[in-house]
Motif scaffolding. Sequence first.
Motif, mmCIF file in Angstrom:
data_model
loop_
_atom_site.group_PDB
_atom_site.id
_atom_site.type_symbol
_atom_site.label_atom_id
_atom_site.label_comp_id
_atom_site.label_asym_id
_atom_site.label_seq_id
_atom_site.Cartn_x
_atom_site.Cartn_y
_atom_site.Cartn_z
ATOM 1 N N ARG A 150 0.906 -1.268 0.038
ATOM 2 C CA ARG A 150 -0.088 -0.144 -0.115
ATOM 3 C C ARG A 150 0.677 1.225 -0.036
ATOM 4 O O ARG A 150 0.557 2.212 -0.899
ATOM 5 C CB ARG A 150 -0.802 -0.068 1.117
ATOM 6 N N SER A 153 3.178 1.830 -3.055
ATOM 7 C CA SER A 153 2.349 1.989 -4.436
ATOM 8 C C SER A 153 2.003 3.703 -4.422
ATOM 9 O O SER A 153 1.896 4.375 -5.201
ATOM 10 C CB SER A 153 0.997 1.163 -4.479
ATOM 11 N N ALA A 154 1.545 4.060 -2.913
ATOM 12 C CA ALA A 154 1.117 5.404 -2.874
ATOM 13 C C ALA A 154 2.473 6.232 -3.148
ATOM 14 O O ALA A 154 2.467 7.522 -3.668
ATOM 15 C CB ALA A 154 0.578 5.697 -1.364
ATOM 16 N N ARG A 157 3.303 6.781 -6.548
ATOM 17 C CA ARG A 157 2.450 7.703 -7.371
ATOM 18 C C ARG A 157 2.771 9.192 -7.021
ATOM 19 O O ARG A 157 3.026 10.365 -7.752
ATOM 20 C CB ARG A 157 0.817 7.851 -6.838
ATOM 21 N N PRO A 339 -5.789 5.630 -8.996
ATOM 22 C CA PRO A 339 -5.453 4.955 -7.558
ATOM 23 C C PRO A 339 -5.118 3.669 -7.398
ATOM 24 O O PRO A 339 -5.653 2.805 -8.450
ATOM 25 C CB PRO A 339 -6.656 5.779 -6.779
ATOM 26 N N SER A 345 -7.575 -1.720 -1.814
ATOM 27 C CA SER A 345 -7.523 -0.929 -0.423
ATOM 28 C C SER A 345 -8.748 -1.421 0.573
ATOM 29 O O SER A 345 -8.320 -1.282 1.768
ATOM 30 C CB SER A 345 -8.263 0.700 -1.148
ATOM 31 N N GLY A 389 0.076 5.918 3.648
ATOM 32 C CA GLY A 389 -0.293 5.692 2.287
ATOM 33 C C GLY A 389 -1.456 6.482 1.593
ATOM 34 O O GLY A 389 -1.319 6.795 0.472
ATOM 35 N N ARG A 390 -2.435 6.462 2.561
ATOM 36 C CA ARG A 390 -3.674 7.166 2.001
ATOM 37 C C ARG A 390 -3.258 8.373 1.927
ATOM 38 O O ARG A 390 -3.846 9.553 1.026
ATOM 39 C CB ARG A 390 -4.763 6.940 2.903
ATOM 40 N N GLU A 393 -1.201 9.382 -1.224
ATOM 41 C CA GLU A 393 -1.471 8.706 -2.457
ATOM 42 C C GLU A 393 -1.899 9.897 -3.784
ATOM 43 O O GLU A 393 -1.695 9.406 -5.096
ATOM 44 C CB GLU A 393 -2.756 7.787 -2.360
#
Length: 934
Positions: A150, A153-154, A157, A339, A345, A389-390, A393
């Motif tokens: 998670r 990946s964030a 981005r 996303p 998620s 992570g959130r 993102e």
Amino acid sequence: MIGLGNRELGKPDRSPFNLRTTGVSAAMITMELETVGKSPWININSQATSLRQPSPAPGQQHRPGPPRHKSSIRTEDSFTQPRDIEKHSKLPYFIRMHGSITPRMIIPLLVVGAWATLITCISKFVHPLVVSDLLLTVLGFVVGLGISFRTSSAYERYVEGRKYWAQLSQTSRDLARHVWIHVDERHETDPQLGKADLLGKVTALNLIVAFAVALKHRLRFEPYAQYDDLGQLVSHLQTFAGDAYDPDTTVLKPKTSWKRGGEYLGMTFAESNPRKAIKRSKKNLGNLPLEILTYMSAYMESTTKTGQLPNGVQQAMVMANLASLNEVLAGTERVLNTPLPIAYSIAISQITWVYVIMLPFQLWDALGWITIPGTIVGAYIILGIAAIGREIENPFGRDENDLPLDKFCQTLEDEINIIAARRPPKFEDFVANQENSVIFQSSYTDLVSRSTDDIRAGLKARTNIKAGGVHGGSAEPVGGVARFQTLRNFYNDDERFKDQPELITLFSGDAYNPSLESSITKGAHMVPVLNGLLGKEGKGVACVGNHDLDFGVSQFRHLGTQCTFPWLLANVLDPALGEDVALANCEKTAILKMSNGIKIGLIGLAEREWLDTINALPPNLIYQSASETAKKLIPPLRAEGADIVIALTHAREPSDVKLAEKTPPRLIDIILGGHDHFYAHQLINGTHILRSGTDFKQLSYIEAFRRSMIETQPLTHLTSPWHLRIVRHDIVRSIPEDPPTVQLVDKLTSTLKYRLEKPIGYTMVPLDARFTIVRTRESNLGNFVCDLMRHHYSADCTLMAGGTIRGDQVYPPGVLRLKDIMDCFPFEDPVIVIRVTGTAIREALENSVALVPALEGRYSQVSGIRFCYNPTLPRRSRIKWVEIADQPLDETCMYTLATRGYMGRGKDGFTSLLVKSEGGEAEEVVSEENGMLI
């Protein structure tokens, strides 16, 4: 300059006066009687500000705020705005809240704490609820993989978003540069047409900025064109975003305090739909950045058709820039709209919470009541990493961890404004310029007269010189008497000093030599220069330096009769002139009375060592201790009313320190020293010791106030009655040259220029004449000259003091001219050949390294000699071994030695080489009368 005042505390000044020293090793002193603490200087630094402000967040109205206080972090931005990259926080990271996910963890941790408390109480008072630790291990492994995926990946981005914005900045700069430089303005064809072309170019540059700002708003789901930082950039364009704007339906309502609080705590049900403005629009919003690109393309098409951009390569590069901007638009939209898949998620969030919920069941058996805080800490770690992570993102939003797009856009606008601030430069404006130092210290106008081979040789030489290793005329401070005179004139003539008394200029010696011109004029060219600096108002004094006597005492006295200021020297006496008479009939002391009644006492002092460096001095000179001379002559100065006493010295810094230490406190207020080639200031025994550099490269401005005027505390025996403020001025290129002084210098040197430009040889390698080299180690230039001396006279070996080499620069490969040689070897000192014992050579080498690491001229360059020494051993016992002609030195053998006449007279400590005609033991083979000049 020194500023002296004679007012009493609380009473207004009478008239102030200024005093300063100038020249090679110079200081300037201004006696200032204005109110202490009030500077006559006012420095106003205005900073341009953009007329456009960053747009408000959706749902907020723009209101002008109070002026910003320039602190590290603004309170109102602490938790709501992207981090300002220009701000700096001194708080440790572990207690920072700006950018932290801690506020978003408050609600989850309260839930986890309540859950852990419930399970713990049940386990304690009802029935133990225990699960095997194995489950903790298995779940921990799975949760770790999920959270790692998670966050990686964030972050990917986030990095992609930053890369695309960096590409936008680079492409925008390139495109702006191409437009401003390569698109022609047709002023010569038609002034009105040229003006239209200029305005068209400025419009194109504005569109580049508009693209970046519009892209920022699009990535933040702000689809319109009427934002404060965008409206005036695109108001003249026909766009879908502009046509779709409707204040009645598009202006969002301000957020309530409950909603803002919920967003701050990370409560998802309180978060607004970021696409709300897009969903409410009743018209097609288009794609504003793309539409701006079409207008930019239309402009470039127009410049191609009108012939303003005729070069096909430039046309291709411009179109490539526009394609790159379109790539940025597509790439950032991809980052924004792609996303992590929702299934990932949801699954990762569920797995994480299952792990956290199971924690108290697994911890109770081992921790008991500690289960509650243990669960909260574990939850903070696991849920915190997931929250990061959130948080990152989407890198384009307005959260504190998002990219500072507002700042990026403002920086880009500032950079494009810089490009457009000056007219497009022409090649001839900056290349064919006297200030353009193309190679080493050689300017464009100097090199244009040289051959192409010379220029290429100089370019090759640059590859052999380390950065910062060349001491030439192009290095700052550049120095020069014309710029020095400008600064002096400022303090003398500027309107803000009109109510102050006359300036006093003080000089610490070594004016007549060494220099390229003095080797021809015997120092005469410096008389009008010094008169302009020291004798212009009749308030100047100089101290005799050793090089002022290089051409003999008679020449010095002859030049002195033309000077409009006195030369001081108190502690070197010549019995041939009478009892207690100073060398060359110099005055010992002087008193200068200022118009405000203050009297300045001055005394000139020299160190013993520089007597050994002078070629021609009268016999039987008497040297008296500088400190004892000061103790003897300064009290009479005080008795005559001297308010402040300044010692002008020509001595090394250690000698000036001894002078301050060996004289009673408050006897000497200031020591202005020369002889060293550096700038330094220190306070010893209550006495300021100041040395102001060399070659007109530094000037010291000193303000002095009576302490009784600014301090109420009683003076101690170590406290000077004068408070000094010393300001160093470097003579740099930005200081304009004084036109009359430039004319004077041209007049003095014009007859020499043609003769000095005569080529005499060629070098294939750089020749190193820097003082830091020739006075501390082997130099290729020293080797070359010593080899010439040895081979010309078929001597066994050569010994030459490094102080013979005076260029203090690296001479690049190429043609050597007469001025290069005379600049490097200004002394008229012949080569002599003597027969001496091996013991005498060893003693000469011991003298050579006796003062290492000091930059003393006695350090010798050699030929036919190899030796090893240890600078940490006591003086006169540093030489470990010596070889001559690759054979160990035989101290009883007689060797033929080529050296300087200066050294054959025992100067600078070379007593072992003293020739028989001067009272020594060295046998002369070639005397000074028959020797060749170096």
